[in-house]
Scaffold this motif. Structure first.
Motif: not given
Length: 154
Positions: A107-112
């Motif tokens: 999820d953090m990578a997708q936000e990034h």
């Protein structure tokens, strides 16, 4: 032997006789060079808690373990990919063996990725504005420079 480590040789006495002890020491300079960062960066990461505090030699010098080198490379690569210090702190916490929350990291990578996509759109728009301003300059002998005018507009 790993060339990053400086070999310390010490001799101790016990009631069994003389015993030779060899320890490997990774200095801050070698640690920094191995990760491709400046040694002040290592100190900064220690101050803000991204890097764990190293052991100290009897002379007070920092003595790093292989885990420090791995952590520093992780931090450097995360910074290269554009993650903020706070995001890196979270990624480190999520990478602990007892946590391993892959879905949260995803999820953090997708936000990034979404943030990167937004920056790309902004950069493409900026490129177009600057290209038009340069084209408006024609031969560069304008009384009022279109590039300067564009930079001054809101």
């Amino acid at each position: 032997m790993d060339l990053l480590f400086h070999l310390i040789h010490a001799t101790t006495r016990s009631h069994y006789g003389i015993k030779s002890v060899r320890r490997q020491i990774l200095t801050i300079g070698r640690l920094a060079r191995s990760a491709g960062v400046h040694l002040e960066t290592v100190r900064y990461y220690e101050r803000i808690g991204l890097m764990p505090a190293p052991a100290r030699t009897e002379g007070g010098h920092r003595s790093y373990a292989p885990g420090h080198s791995q952590r520093l490379r992780f931090i450097r690569r995360s910074r290269e990919l554009g993650f903020s210090i706070d995001a890196i702190r979270r990624l480190i916490a999520l990478s602990e063996p007892e946590v391993q929350a892959c879905c949260e990291v995803r999820d953090m990578a997708q936000e990034h990725i979404a943030s990167i996509d937004a920056k790309i759109v902004d950069l493409q728009r900026l490129r177009g504005v600057l290209q038009q301003a340069v084209a408006d300059c024609r031969d560069g002998n304008e009384i009022r420079c279109p590039v300067i005018q564009e930079l001054g507009s809101s």
